[in-house]
Design a protein around this motif. Structure first.
Motif, mmCIF file in Angstrom:
data_model
loop_
_atom_site.group_PDB
_atom_site.id
_atom_site.type_symbol
_atom_site.label_atom_id
_atom_site.label_comp_id
_atom_site.label_asym_id
_atom_site.label_seq_id
_atom_site.Cartn_x
_atom_site.Cartn_y
_atom_site.Cartn_z
ATOM 1 N N THR A 68 0.837 -1.185 0.000
ATOM 2 C CA THR A 68 0.000 0.000 0.000
ATOM 3 C C THR A 68 0.876 1.240 0.000
ATOM 4 O O THR A 68 1.714 1.407 0.892
ATOM 5 N N ILE A 69 0.649 2.115 -0.973
ATOM 6 C CA ILE A 69 1.383 3.373 -1.052
ATOM 7 C C ILE A 69 0.503 4.488 -0.514
ATOM 8 O O ILE A 69 -0.716 4.496 -0.740
ATOM 9 N N SER A 70 1.099 5.429 0.204
ATOM 10 C CA SER A 70 0.344 6.551 0.739
ATOM 11 C C SER A 70 1.242 7.772 0.831
ATOM 12 O O SER A 70 2.471 7.655 0.895
ATOM 13 N N ARG A 71 0.605 8.944 0.847
ATOM 14 C CA ARG A 71 1.345 10.191 0.965
ATOM 15 C C ARG A 71 1.617 10.460 2.439
ATOM 16 O O ARG A 71 0.812 10.165 3.310
ATOM 17 N N ASP A 72 2.761 11.063 2.691
ATOM 18 C CA ASP A 72 3.127 11.489 4.036
ATOM 19 C C ASP A 72 3.277 12.992 3.982
ATOM 20 O O ASP A 72 4.339 13.510 3.617
ATOM 21 N N ARG A 73 2.223 13.704 4.340
ATOM 22 C CA ARG A 73 2.233 15.164 4.207
ATOM 23 C C ARG A 73 3.225 15.815 5.160
ATOM 24 O O ARG A 73 3.685 16.929 4.917
ATOM 25 N N ALA A 74 3.546 15.155 6.237
ATOM 26 C CA ALA A 74 4.451 15.733 7.237
ATOM 27 C C ALA A 74 5.829 16.018 6.658
ATOM 28 O O ALA A 74 6.495 16.974 7.056
ATOM 29 N N ASN A 75 6.275 15.178 5.725
ATOM 30 C CA ASN A 75 7.600 15.376 5.147
ATOM 31 C C ASN A 75 7.571 15.451 3.629
ATOM 32 O O ASN A 75 8.596 15.242 2.976
ATOM 33 N N SER A 76 6.392 15.783 3.091
ATOM 34 C CA SER A 76 6.223 15.920 1.633
ATOM 35 C C SER A 76 6.625 14.655 0.893
ATOM 36 O O SER A 76 7.040 14.724 -0.265
ATOM 37 N N GLY A 77 6.538 13.533 1.588
ATOM 38 C CA GLY A 77 7.019 12.301 0.994
ATOM 39 C C GLY A 77 5.941 11.256 0.795
ATOM 40 O O GLY A 77 4.761 11.567 0.635
ATOM 41 N N VAL A 78 6.389 10.012 0.835
ATOM 42 C CA VAL A 78 5.507 8.893 0.540
ATOM 43 C C VAL A 78 5.966 7.676 1.334
ATOM 44 O O VAL A 78 7.150 7.564 1.674
ATOM 45 N N THR A 79 5.041 6.803 1.673
ATOM 46 C CA THR A 79 5.381 5.567 2.370
ATOM 47 C C THR A 79 4.925 4.361 1.546
ATOM 48 O O THR A 79 4.067 4.488 0.672
ATOM 49 N N LEU A 80 5.506 3.221 1.843
ATOM 50 C CA LEU A 80 5.104 1.972 1.201
ATOM 51 C C LEU A 80 5.003 0.903 2.283
ATOM 52 O O LEU A 80 6.025 0.490 2.842
ATOM 53 N N GLN A 81 3.789 0.504 2.587
ATOM 54 C CA GLN A 81 3.555 -0.576 3.544
ATOM 55 C C GLN A 81 3.580 -1.890 2.775
ATOM 56 O O GLN A 81 2.788 -2.084 1.854
#
Length: 123
Positions: A68-81
């Protein structure tokens, strides 16, 4: 824009990992982002992408239903679970920022790349 990927490591098959990618500037907030991976001796391949607003995602068939990909607004980035990991998922994982608001599976569409983080899945 600099991208910093982290979260890789060694995990047994069936396990989970969460990768993170932080961007140095908010430029990425208006652009799609993605994860690619490259296994030893193989070409870089697309994993997942997410649109600028986080509402549209697209996955490679090989990871659909597990990652699952999602945006991480806290660091303008992205995560991948990554869940239900398989030995075939072993690779260096790279995050990237697209030239546009909606991403694709073509690596040529991506302008900025992180340094990669190694994921090793043991059987």
């Amino acid at each position: 824009v600099q991208l910093q990927a982290s979260g890789g490591g060694l995990v047994q098959a069936g396990g989970s990992l969460r990768l993170s990618c932080a961007a140095s500037r908010r430029t990425s907030s208006n652009n799609a982002m993605a994860w690619f991976r490259q296994a030893p001796g193989k070409a870089r391949e697309f994993v997942a992408t997410i649109s600028w607003n986080g509402r549209t995602t697209y996955y490679a068939d090989s990871v659909k239903g597990r990652f699952t990909i999602s945006r991480d607004r806290a660091n303008s980035g992205v995560t991948l679970q990554m869940n239900s990991l398989e030995p075939e998922d072993t690779a260096i994982y790279y995050c990237a920022t697209s030239r546009s608001s909606y991403g694709s599976s073509d690596y040529a569409d991506y302008l900025y790349w992180g340094q990669g983080t190694l994921v090793t899945v043991s059987s």
